[in-house]
Design a protein around this motif. Structure first.
Motif, mmCIF file in Angstrom:
data_model
loop_
_atom_site.group_PDB
_atom_site.id
_atom_site.type_symbol
_atom_site.label_atom_id
_atom_site.label_comp_id
_atom_site.label_asym_id
_atom_site.label_seq_id
_atom_site.Cartn_x
_atom_site.Cartn_y
_atom_site.Cartn_z
ATOM 1 N N VAL A 39 -30.374 0.844 36.272
ATOM 2 C CA VAL A 39 -29.496 -0.253 35.857
ATOM 3 C C VAL A 39 -30.263 -1.574 35.992
ATOM 4 C CG1 VAL A 39 -27.371 0.971 36.447
ATOM 5 C CG2 VAL A 39 -28.446 -0.507 38.146
ATOM 6 N N ALA A 43 -28.214 -5.521 39.730
ATOM 7 C CA ALA A 43 -27.242 -4.450 39.954
ATOM 8 C C ALA A 43 -27.951 -3.271 40.620
ATOM 9 C CB ALA A 43 -26.606 -4.015 38.631
ATOM 10 N N CYS A 45 -27.827 1.027 41.405
ATOM 11 C CA CYS A 45 -27.340 2.320 40.937
ATOM 12 C C CYS A 45 -27.292 3.308 42.102
ATOM 13 C CB CYS A 45 -28.287 2.862 39.868
ATOM 14 S SG CYS A 45 -27.934 4.551 39.332
ATOM 15 N N THR A 60 -23.461 8.636 37.575
ATOM 16 C CA THR A 60 -23.988 7.507 38.335
ATOM 17 C C THR A 60 -22.881 6.496 38.572
ATOM 18 O OG1 THR A 60 -24.719 6.294 36.365
ATOM 19 C CG2 THR A 60 -26.314 7.785 37.384
ATOM 20 N N GLU A 61 -23.092 5.690 39.602
ATOM 21 C CA GLU A 61 -22.192 4.581 39.917
ATOM 22 C C GLU A 61 -23.020 3.311 39.970
ATOM 23 O OE1 GLU A 61 -18.882 6.913 42.614
ATOM 24 O OE2 GLU A 61 -20.536 5.911 43.643
ATOM 25 N N ILE A 62 -22.351 2.170 39.842
ATOM 26 C CA ILE A 62 -23.039 0.887 39.798
ATOM 27 C C ILE A 62 -22.335 -0.107 40.713
ATOM 28 C CG2 ILE A 62 -21.742 0.086 37.789
ATOM 29 C CD1 ILE A 62 -24.337 -1.280 36.806
ATOM 30 N N GLN A 64 -22.418 -4.179 40.946
ATOM 31 C CA GLN A 64 -22.916 -5.370 40.253
ATOM 32 C C GLN A 64 -23.307 -6.484 41.219
ATOM 33 O OE1 GLN A 64 -23.585 -5.636 37.111
ATOM 34 N NE2 GLN A 64 -22.346 -4.102 36.098
ATOM 35 N N HIS A 72 -20.157 4.351 36.421
ATOM 36 C CA HIS A 72 -21.134 3.876 35.444
ATOM 37 C C HIS A 72 -21.235 4.898 34.318
ATOM 38 C CE1 HIS A 72 -25.442 3.110 34.111
ATOM 39 N NE2 HIS A 72 -24.794 2.023 33.773
#
Length: 163
Positions: A39, A43, A45, A60-62, A64, A72
């Motif tokens: 990412v 941000a 990941c 995946t997750e993010i 910010q 994500h």
């Protein structure tokens, strides 16, 4: 199987990465490495699932702003041709199960190049509206940044140590 590109529906970014395909493949295949470039910084990941095989989970997750992580990508790998191609989609989840919503299928290719590897990422969309939305959301800047981050990571590791 090759992918037929449709310029009215697809978005593509490409870069010559001065590293061997094996280094790029490793950056994809190892979740702890993948998290470092997937990412656009700043941000962050987090890989929740990465079963790099056809039908395998890709989630995946993010974060910010350094806070809570949110969704994500939740998808499924469709094709995994070692050192050559990775295809994933959010139209399916692990085990080929249909997803609630769908936006994109991505085709990542890695080809030998005299300076290293030609890395190409193409986002396939089901209609012009989805393509236009993805472009307006910053496809070129976002995916271009991610490829730059990947290149920086693998190129720095591919340089010979100074004597």
């Amino acid at each position: 199987m090759t992918t037929t590109l449709h310029p009215e529906l697809d978005l593509t970014v490409s870069r010559i990465i001065k590293a061997p395909r094996s280094a790029i493949w490793k950056a994809w295949a190892e979740p702890q490495s993948f998290e470092q470039w997937w990412v656009p910084a700043p941000a962050v990941c987090r890989v929740r699932d990465m079963d790099l095989r056809p039908g395998g989970a890709f989630r995946t997750e993010i974060s910010q702003d350094g806070g809570a992580f949110g969704p994500h990508i939740t998808g499924c790998f469709l094709a995994v041709d070692e050192l050559e191609r990775i295809v994933f989609t959010d139209a399916l989840v692990a085990g080929w199960r249909p997803a609630e919503a769908s936006f994109v299928t991505a085709v990542i290719t890695m080809k030998e190049h005299t300076d290293g590897t030609e890395y190409t990422a193409t986002a396939l969309h089901r209609n012009i509206a989805d393509r236009d939305e993805h472009e307006q959301l910053g496809f070129y800047d976002g995916w271009g940044t991610v490829i730059r981050q990947l290149a920086e990571r693998v190129e720095s590791r591919a340089r010979p140590e100074a004597c």
